[in-house]
Design a protein around this motif. Sequence first.
Motif, short mmCIF file in Angstrom:
data_model
loop_
_atom_site.label_atom_id
_atom_site.label_comp_id
_atom_site.label_asym_id
_atom_site.label_seq_id
_atom_site.Cartn_x
_atom_site.Cartn_y
_atom_site.Cartn_z
N GLN A 71 47.12 28.67 -18.98
CA GLN A 71 48.45 28.93 -18.43
C GLN A 71 48.51 30.24 -17.65
O GLN A 71 49.59 30.78 -17.40
CB GLN A 71 49.50 28.97 -19.54
CG GLN A 71 50.04 27.62 -19.97
CD GLN A 71 50.89 26.98 -18.88
OE1 GLN A 71 52.07 27.28 -18.71
NE2 GLN A 71 50.29 26.08 -18.12
N ARG A 127 49.50 29.06 -11.08
CA ARG A 127 48.72 29.27 -12.30
C ARG A 127 47.34 28.62 -12.21
O ARG A 127 46.97 28.05 -11.20
CB ARG A 127 49.50 28.76 -13.51
CG ARG A 127 50.92 29.33 -13.60
CD ARG A 127 51.56 29.10 -14.93
NE ARG A 127 52.97 29.51 -14.92
CZ ARG A 127 53.74 29.58 -15.99
NH1 ARG A 127 53.25 29.26 -17.18
NH2 ARG A 127 55.00 29.95 -15.89
N PRO A 178 53.05 34.21 -20.33
CA PRO A 178 52.01 34.16 -19.30
C PRO A 178 52.21 35.14 -18.15
O PRO A 178 51.24 35.64 -17.58
CB PRO A 178 52.05 32.71 -18.81
CG PRO A 178 53.43 32.22 -19.15
CD PRO A 178 53.80 32.94 -20.41
N HIS A 235 51.19 38.35 -19.56
CA HIS A 235 49.92 38.15 -20.28
C HIS A 235 49.95 38.93 -21.60
O HIS A 235 49.12 39.78 -21.89
CB HIS A 235 48.73 38.56 -19.43
CG HIS A 235 47.43 37.96 -19.93
ND1 HIS A 235 47.17 36.61 -19.87
CD2 HIS A 235 46.35 38.52 -20.51
CE1 HIS A 235 45.98 36.36 -20.38
NE2 HIS A 235 45.46 37.51 -20.79
#
Length: 245
Positions: free
Chosen positions: A88, A100, A132, A135
């Motif tokens: 992802q 992505r 995501p 992160h």
Amino acid sequence: MNGIGKEFIEKTKFQYAEHSDQSLGYPQPPLESVTGEEGQIFDLPEPKNIQVNRTDLREVIESRKSTRSYLLESISLEELSYLLWCTQGVKHIKSSVTFRTVPSAGARHALETYILVNNVEGLESGLYHFLPIEHRLVQIQAGEHIAGDIKTACLEQPFVINSAVTFIWTAVPYRMEWRYGERGYRYLHLDAGHVCQNLYLSAQSIDCGVCAIAAFLDDNMNTLLKIDGEKEFTIYIATVGKTLT
């Protein structure tokens, strides 16, 4: 033969599509779900700095299989970060759209990633949510007891807790419906397949095996993840762990 599945396919055919909320000018939903999360936040190692085994793509594809038995070994935080990025990871954002490492219908990316950490270096056992765009991981519930509850919701399949980490993907349907209406529900399941296949292939470069799971009690899983089962619901699960090379 008539049934719910056949009716779903019939009613989501393209010719029955109505005007979407996007075409009607409604604002798009958020690119990721973060509301209601107050747990500890963990920064993950930058994927570009993580070293993994060099692998031949054809060999990886030919050797791909589901693995339900794992070594009693941990995976590193770097390896977990790599798997999350492969499934992802956000490469860049443009005009409020995320691009992505996996394909998604209209770049809607309507999936969320939760992980059950059983044996990851530097992380307490428990349930986490992956963000995501940043992160990062957000801890939802600490402790090993949540693993037993998730195992029960997965019909007591033992490799759910014998894995180093178990991925749990949920779908946020409106993120897809906003553009595609009811037909978007088809695309949610296609997207889940893309994500899980990336997990299978990327795991081999860190000496791990994967087993996808579609047999689980939906309502139980949704409750454990603290989601409502309508605006967000569990769609797919997969276990990951070290294997003999």
